[in-house]
Structure formats: C-alpha cells, structure tokens
Write an enzyme that holds these catalytic residues in place. Structure first.
Site, PDB file in Angstrom:
ATOM      1  N   GLU A  42       8.298 -11.074  27.996  1.00 19.48           N
ATOM      2  CA  GLU A  42       8.058 -10.645  26.496  1.00 19.48           C
ATOM      3  C   GLU A  42       9.159 -10.096  25.587  1.00 19.48           C
ATOM      4  OE1 GLU A  42       5.496 -12.253  24.826  1.00 19.48           O
ATOM      5  OE2 GLU A  42       4.253 -11.663  26.466  1.00 19.48           O
ATOM      6  N   ASP A 185       6.786 -20.274  21.712  1.00 15.72           N
ATOM      7  CA  ASP A 185       5.400 -20.722  21.328  1.00 15.72           C
ATOM      8  C   ASP A 185       5.324 -22.097  21.310  1.00 15.72           C
ATOM      9  OD1 ASP A 185       4.821 -17.889  21.366  1.00 15.72           O
ATOM     10  OD2 ASP A 185       4.506 -17.843  19.231  1.00 15.72           O
TER      11      ASP A 185
HETATM   12 MG    MG Z   1       2.040 -17.235  16.096  1.00 21.09          MG
END
Ligand code: MG
Ligand code: ADP
Length: 395
Positions: A42, A185
């Site tokens: 992360e 993403d």
């Molecule tokens: Mg987003």
C-alpha cells in the site's frame, strides 16, 4: 444473454435495459471492469514499488454505442444523472464530478493519438463507490474497454495493449478527474487473471500472475467496507506523495524503490525526522510484498497473515493513513481468528481485508459488526471475495 457465465445475467443486462430506455435503441455492446482489493503493497505504487491486487467479483458495467456527432453522453445508474459534453470540451476539471472519469478516458485515448469519437454510455455498478475498492478505475476501464472495441483500437488484446489502455485510464483520473492516484487500480482492472493475484512492478510496469485460491486450503478473504468515506482527492494522499518525492529528492534517487531494505537504517539517518517513518513504511512494505508472494507460492498462509498484520501496523503508525474504523475492523477480525488483517486502499476510511479460515467467516463478520456497534460506528458491509477476471466485453 450473458457471455460471461460467472456473472449474474440479470445484473449484466441492467445497464443495457437502462440504455435502451434512455437512448431509444439497444446498445451495441456491454463491457465491464472489476473493482479490486490490494492484498499488500500500500502506498508503494507511486514510489515505483510492488503491489499485489486481486480483481473483485464486483464490477462496473457499461452499455455503450458510438455517436457520430462528437458528443459523449453518459448516464450513471448510481448517481441518477446524465451528462453531455463535446469531446473537444473535455479538459482538466471538465466535465466536473463523476463524469470526468468517463470523459477523461476518451480524452486520454485521443491524447495518445487514437481516433476516438463520441459515445452514448450507461454505467451501472455493484462496486461500492468511494470504499477504497476502486470504483473509479472500474468505471474508467469499463468505458476504456468499450472504446477499444467500438473504435477498433485493439487495446484489449494482449497484456501489453492492456497496459497501454491502463495508462490512458490513469491519465483520465489524474489529469481530468484531478485525483492523484498511482497506477495500481487500472492495472488490476485490466491485467488481472481470475484465480490469481497480480504482482505489479510499478517501476517497470511488468506483471506476474500469482495463483491465489484461498478456498483450496479452506480459507477466505473477507473484505469489510467500513463505510467511512475516504477522500482521495483531498489533501492527505497528495501530502504523502509529496513527502515521498521530497525524500527521494533528498536521497538523490528516482524513487524510493531505489532504497535497498538492507540500507534502511543508514538511509533514514540522512533524512529530516518527519520523513523517516514515511520512508520506513514504503521500503519495508515493498519487502513485504516480495515476502507475501513467496509465502503464497509456498502455500504458507500463516506467513501471509503475519505480513498483512505488519503492513497494517506500518500504515497505521509510520504512514499514518489508517483511522479508528479500519483499526477496529482489523482487530475484530483477528479476535475472530483471522491469520492476519490490514487496511487496504489509500486509507482514511475505505475497506480492510482479513485472511480467515473459511469456517469462521460468519463469526468474523459478526465480531466486526458488534465491534462497530460498540464504538458507535456506522454499520459496516462485509463480504468474502475471490479473485475475479479483468475488464472485457460481456455481451
Ligand atoms: Mg479510486
Ligand atoms: P474508489 O475508487 O475507491 O471507489 P474514488 O474516490 O477513487 O473511490 O472514486 C469514487 C468516485 O468515482 C465516485 O465518487 C464517482 O465520482 C466515481 N464513480 C465510480 N463509480 C461510479 C459509477 N458507477 N457512477 C458514477 N460515478 C462513479
């Protein structure tokens, strides 16, 4: 009729039905892209590091047809709004709000030299919005997949082509929607494979498929949407990113990826105090991704669980991006028997994940709900997930 037997055809056709209602004729096709959870790694993506997302079974669906007048007209079932904009009018902050994620994809493809025209688009989604599960990339990539097919761009062919489409979707989010996210993403939405986690090297852009089937060993991945809205467009994310850039500049390296874990102590000593915990998180987190991949390949889920726990501690204490709801969800999952748990996504709300024996899923859910109630938090949403497939054409 769904071309994807893994999807509920009623849900898949919902966007198409709405399209026919709104546009007055059927859509040419229906495309979809998944949300994601990052297993570990992360705040490493914008540091040239490693990330390890899986695609969720939850998807954003886009029913789409071409237009010949250079306009984009897009309707979102979730927002209940239709936005129309000329392709030539798309730019930073234009259109504002949710439709910028859609318009931005067409803008970015054109900026990349592709011949892209107008579209009618209806989007529907079962990816929770703003929950850290990447509904924004699912939206971009569903529309990007549609544009690729409808304008014959060939960007869904192989992984290389998909990486190029992912880059356009990143530009859409960064430059048009104005959200400073890294590349994880969109890579997850376009480059994941069902039953696998995606090891993405954000420095080289290279990927490796890592088998990820927890059910085989009697385990499950439980996602908890804390329903604490995160706000990535606001200052905190940008501040963390800026801190990393400042640290890299002070160390005269291109990115924090260049800092070897073995030289962490001496590297930290060179930095102003405020930057040290930030750098410690990034460098140790990248190491944890490699360790987690090795542990997954060895089938050592106990080790994976320990790494998830260590990641959470590092994000909470060193990177300071957790929040009480995330901490409570993680602690409650562990109390119910999780092998490990961590916040996932950018932080400040959003979701957590827990690696748990399949037999205690319900108990863990119950424990998390009860802990939230005790703390007076909003009721969370819990769901067990498996590794889904990347963006593509459904119908
Ligand atoms: Mg987003
Ligand atoms: P996340 O990606 O974690 O869900 P973001 O803040 O990055 O959170 O993106 C959420 C935003 O993306 C929403 O506020 C909205 O603007 C846009 N969005 C995502 N999915 C949809 C959708 N189905 N319809 C309209 N807007 C959407």
């Amino acid at each position: 009729v769904s071309a994807r037997p893994d999807l509920d055809s009623c849900f898949v056709s919902a966007a198409a039905v709405t399209f026919t209602e709104l546009v007055g004729r059927p859509a040419t096709g229906v495309w979809s892209a998944p949300g994601r959870v990052n297993l570990i790694g992360e705040h490493t993506d914008y540091n040239g590091g490693l990330v390890l997302p899986i695609a969720l079974p939850h998807r954003t669906t886009a029913a789409v047809s071409r237009r010949t007048d250079g306009l984009l007209r897009v309707h979102s079932v979730q927002v209940g709004e239709t936005v129309t904009i000329a392709l030539d009018d798309i730019g930073p902050g234009r259109p504002p709000g949710w439709s910028g994620y859609v318009a931005g994809v067409l803008w970015a493809l054109r900026a990349d030299g592709f011949d892209v025209g107008g579209l009618d688009v209806v989007v529907d989604s079962d990816v929770p919005l703003g929950a850290g599960l990447s509904s924004s990339a699912a939206l971009e990539c569903a529309v990007g997949a549609a544009a690729s097919d409808l304008f014959e761009l060939g960007l869904l062919g192989d992984d290389r082509a998909r990486a190029r489409l992912a880059a356009a979707c990143v530009r859409a989010e960064n430059e048009i929607a104005g959200a400073a996210t890294g590349g994880m993403d969109q890579a997850a939405a376009l480059r994941c494979r069902a039953g696998h986690a995606l090891l993405l090297d954000c420095r080289s852009g290279e990927v490796e498929q890592v088998p990820f089937d927890l059910s085989a060993s009697g385990h499950a991945l439980l996602v908890t949407d804390t329903r604490t809205p995160h706000a990535l467009v606001d200052g905190q994310y940008a501040r963390r990113r800026a801190a990393c850039e400042r640290a890299a500049a002070a160390l005269a390296v291109a990115s924090l990826r260049e800092v070897p874990a073995s030289e962490l102590a001496s590297t930290l000593a060179k930095l102003e105090e405020e930057l040290r915990p930030r750098v410690r998180h990034v460098v140790t987190e990248i190491e944890r991704v490699s360790a987690a991949v090795a542990a997954l390949r060895a089938g050592d889920l106990v080790a994976v669980g320990r790494l998830l726990d260590a990641s959470h501690t590092s994000l909470r204490d060193d990177y300071e991006v957790s929040c009480p709801q995330l901490d409570v969800s993680v602690e409650a999952a562990r109390a119910a028997g999780a092998l490990g748990a961590r916040m996932t996504g950018g932080g400040f709300g959003g979701s957590s994940i827990a690696l748990i024996p399949a037999g205690v899923v319900e108990e863990a859910e119950h424990g998390i709900r009860a802990a939230f109630a005790r703390h007076g938090f909003r009721e969370p949403r819990c769901f067990a997930v498996t590794a889904g497939s990347a963006a593509g054409r459904d119908i």
